[in-house]
Design an enzyme around this catalytic site. Sequence first.
Site, short mmCIF file in Angstrom:
data_model
loop_
_atom_site.label_atom_id
_atom_site.label_comp_id
_atom_site.label_asym_id
_atom_site.label_seq_id
_atom_site.Cartn_x
_atom_site.Cartn_y
_atom_site.Cartn_z
N ASP A 37 1.02 22.14 -4.75
CA ASP A 37 1.94 21.11 -4.34
C ASP A 37 1.72 20.07 -5.12
O ASP A 37 0.80 19.35 -5.18
CB ASP A 37 1.57 20.57 -2.99
CG ASP A 37 2.48 19.56 -2.56
OD1 ASP A 37 3.16 19.13 -3.40
OD2 ASP A 37 2.52 19.13 -1.38
N HIS A 87 -0.18 4.38 4.28
CA HIS A 87 1.03 5.04 4.74
C HIS A 87 1.24 5.49 6.07
O HIS A 87 2.33 5.68 6.59
CB HIS A 87 1.36 6.01 3.79
CG HIS A 87 1.53 5.71 2.15
ND1 HIS A 87 2.26 4.63 1.79
CD2 HIS A 87 0.75 5.89 1.37
CE1 HIS A 87 1.94 4.38 0.80
NE2 HIS A 87 0.93 5.32 0.22
N ASP A 139 -2.67 -1.99 -3.50
CA ASP A 139 -2.33 -0.69 -3.84
C ASP A 139 -0.89 -0.51 -4.54
O ASP A 139 -0.33 -1.42 -3.89
CB ASP A 139 -2.44 0.36 -2.68
CG ASP A 139 -2.03 1.87 -3.13
OD1 ASP A 139 -3.14 2.52 -3.25
OD2 ASP A 139 -1.20 2.35 -3.31
N HIS A 175 1.56 1.46 -4.16
CA HIS A 175 2.36 1.95 -3.24
C HIS A 175 2.40 0.82 -2.31
O HIS A 175 1.55 0.29 -1.56
CB HIS A 175 2.16 3.37 -2.72
CG HIS A 175 1.81 4.37 -3.56
ND1 HIS A 175 0.77 4.72 -4.36
CD2 HIS A 175 2.99 5.13 -4.38
CE1 HIS A 175 0.89 5.49 -5.21
NE2 HIS A 175 2.23 5.83 -5.32
N ASP A 186 -4.45 2.38 -7.94
CA ASP A 186 -3.49 2.96 -8.79
C ASP A 186 -2.53 1.97 -9.39
O ASP A 186 -1.48 2.29 -10.00
CB ASP A 186 -2.57 4.08 -7.89
CG ASP A 186 -2.40 3.48 -6.50
OD1 ASP A 186 -2.42 2.37 -6.12
OD2 ASP A 186 -1.96 4.27 -5.57
N TYR A 212 -5.90 7.25 -9.20
CA TYR A 212 -5.90 8.62 -9.53
C TYR A 212 -6.15 8.77 -10.94
O TYR A 212 -6.36 10.08 -11.21
CB TYR A 212 -4.42 9.26 -9.20
CG TYR A 212 -3.99 9.01 -7.76
CD1 TYR A 212 -4.67 9.68 -6.80
CD2 TYR A 212 -3.24 7.75 -7.65
CE1 TYR A 212 -4.29 9.25 -5.43
CE2 TYR A 212 -2.94 7.61 -6.33
CZ TYR A 212 -3.50 8.29 -5.00
OH TYR A 212 -3.36 7.95 -3.87
C1 FKS Z 1 3.97 12.72 -7.08
C2 FKS Z 1 4.41 12.01 -5.86
C3 FKS Z 1 3.35 11.52 -4.98
C4 FKS Z 1 2.89 10.18 -2.88
C5 FKS Z 1 2.27 9.11 -3.18
C6 FKS Z 1 1.17 8.80 -2.29
C7 FKS Z 1 0.41 7.66 -2.70
C8 FKS Z 1 -0.93 7.26 -1.59
C9 FKS Z 1 -1.53 6.16 -1.97
C10 FKS Z 1 -2.84 5.83 -0.91
F1 FKS Z 1 -3.26 4.85 -1.08
F2 FKS Z 1 -2.29 6.27 0.33
F3 FKS Z 1 -3.61 6.79 -1.10
N1 FKS Z 1 3.74 10.38 -3.76
N2 FKS Z 1 4.33 12.09 -8.40
O1 FKS Z 1 -1.97 5.83 -3.30
O2 FKS Z 1 -0.62 4.95 -1.54
ZN ZN Z 2 -1.04 4.18 -3.72
#
Ligand code: FKS
Ligand code: ZN
Length: 667
Positions: A32, A147, A184, A186, A277, A317
């Site tokens: 995935d 999230h 963060d 996101h 991130d 990441y």
């Molecule tokens: C791949 C798309 C991925 C999901 C991103 C999730 C981010 C998670 C996060 C947490 F802190 F929760 F870990 N989309 N290109 O970093 O916000």
């Molecule tokens: Zn994040």
Amino acid sequence: MENPLAARCRKKMGTALVHDEEMTRYKLLWFDPACAIETPERLTVSHEALVRTGLAARCVPTPVREASDDDILLVHSKEYLDAVKKTPYMTLDDLKEFTLHYGDVYFHPNIYHCAKLAVGAALQLVDAVMTGKVRNGMALVRPPGHHSMRSAASGFCVFNNVAIAAKYAQQKYAVQRVLIVDWDIHHGQGVQYAFEDDPSVLYFSWHRYEHQEFWPNLRDSDYDCVGKDNGAGFTINVPWNKIGMQNSDYLAVFCHVLLPVAYEFGPELVLVCAGFDSAIGDPEGEMCATPDVFAHLTHLLMNLAGGKLCAVLEGGYNLTSLSQSVCLTVQSLLGDPPPRPTDLQGPCQSALESIQCVRSAHRKYWSCLQHAAERPSSDVSTKLEASGEARVSKADLVWPQPARHLPPALGTAAVIPEDLLCPLGCFRFPRDPHSQDVDVSTWSSLTPRRDVDVSTWSSLTALVGRLEKNEIRNGLALVSDVSMAMAHVFGHTPKQRVLVVCVGDTEVLSGLPEDGKTLTVHFSKEALDKPRCKYYIPVCLKKSLMQAACSLLLPLSYQYDPDLVLLARVPGSHVDQSEWQQLVGLLQGLAGGHMLVLIQEGEKTLVGPTASSLSGSPASSLGPLPAPGAEDIEALESLKWRLTTDWKLLQTCKDFTACCSTKAATT
Ligand code: FKS
Ligand code: ZN
């Protein structure tokens, strides 16, 4: 061997590090691409970096625990908890099927266990901070939390670690106001939803948004989503509509949005959704802020809530950038001075647009923002140009290795009369026995020559020399005449760029050179002098010092990037002890922590509190701040307008000239 309690006392109560290897024991078991970045190594490298740099050894090791059902039910539904409870017994196919109910998340037979530990780690940290065992701390956890929602996993998150921690602190310790800072990249929509109608939790998040084109693609993440019902104004969303945001953009948002509101809110506990991130090199965020910036963000939050700050890991990441950022965060938590800020050219147009929009959306809720400009007439301008614009190039993604960090051997030096007890945490700096003859004749026209204490002056010179060589971190001196003492310091440090911050109603140093070797900001309550040049800035305010400190002094200071900060308390000051301590705290983020505080003899009582702040104790909390007087806000705003051309970090509007004309029309 020093007893650990005494050691912690000496370290101003210490920093907890909550960590457990068990949380590395789950991973993605199928293909995935959306989830492949969330790996066990994220935790391993972060912890190893803390060990390698010696930072972990300086922390108070704090065990994790499993959160109880009751803990989890503070935020999540029984149905959801029951569903997650079944995952350890599922087959691979069942797990895959279960995962499909949610977005961008994966399950594993051991993730329920780890998710309970992640929540428990956050709660252990809250316990350690709230009981006073430590001042602050960080929890290294997986899975992340911000999230996840009442009845849903999302974005690698199973349980909402930080939201649960906030509710837990309120329930167990009767904490009235919690500030959650989500840096963060996101949007932590789960945290937002948990508190959207709750005025006791102020949730701040910045996030990559790109006009809703970036995950989680929610309308709810935009600047005009400010909370609901009683909670209106207590959700602050700063959408980033472009990638490549830099240190200036992040610091501008702190200075002009988060900090003024946070001081007005007066939290009793600060929780950080500490995702990295948002740092350079991250494949998700694609931003360009360097790991150093997290030392500053942390430092800037560290004196809120009497120092009670809990940082809980979220995303991040790029393993290099992640582990450096974690180290810089913990370094600040431990009280080490942040590294000198780099590259502060001022925010970019897109960031300014976001700042202007957020400030205007929150005008009616926060008195510190009551004079914020309207949002720009078209907030889609950056959308139109976005796609065609050059993305961040590979070459921009190289950032210097953070300097190897060596805290100065000695802490806080005190130049005080022999009959005054040396304050705790300081050492007495010797009066120079061989005081060379000092020529004060050049300054005698500026200030009447009173009881000149030549030996104090020569020890000041010696002290500044030691600060310059990084042998001593900071110092304070009780002097009979602040002006003369300052003049003396300048006379002997010709090479440095000195930020001078004066507080009080007495004019000082009218004869300073205006060549940029000093930047003077003088706070008084009576109008003193007119600004003479971009390097001399008198600020006349009745109260509202904290607002001015956040949105005027900090941006100016960051952009000036001094080698030394000279904070002077002159007679006739209206600033009380806790505000003074806050100022001392904030200014230590500059000049690698090198600061000299001069206090005029009459204010002996301030020596103790100043020394305590200089040696790293948290400033006492100010509580929620009263609304600043209209007069003060006017004065501050017009000052900022005038200075913005020279000092880009003061800017809070996208189209400066257009704003100026609306401003001119309304005043
Ligand atoms: C791949 C798309 C991925 C999901 C991103 C999730 C981010 C998670 C996060 C947490 F802190 F929760 F870990 N989309 N290109 O970093 O916000
Ligand atoms: Zn994040």
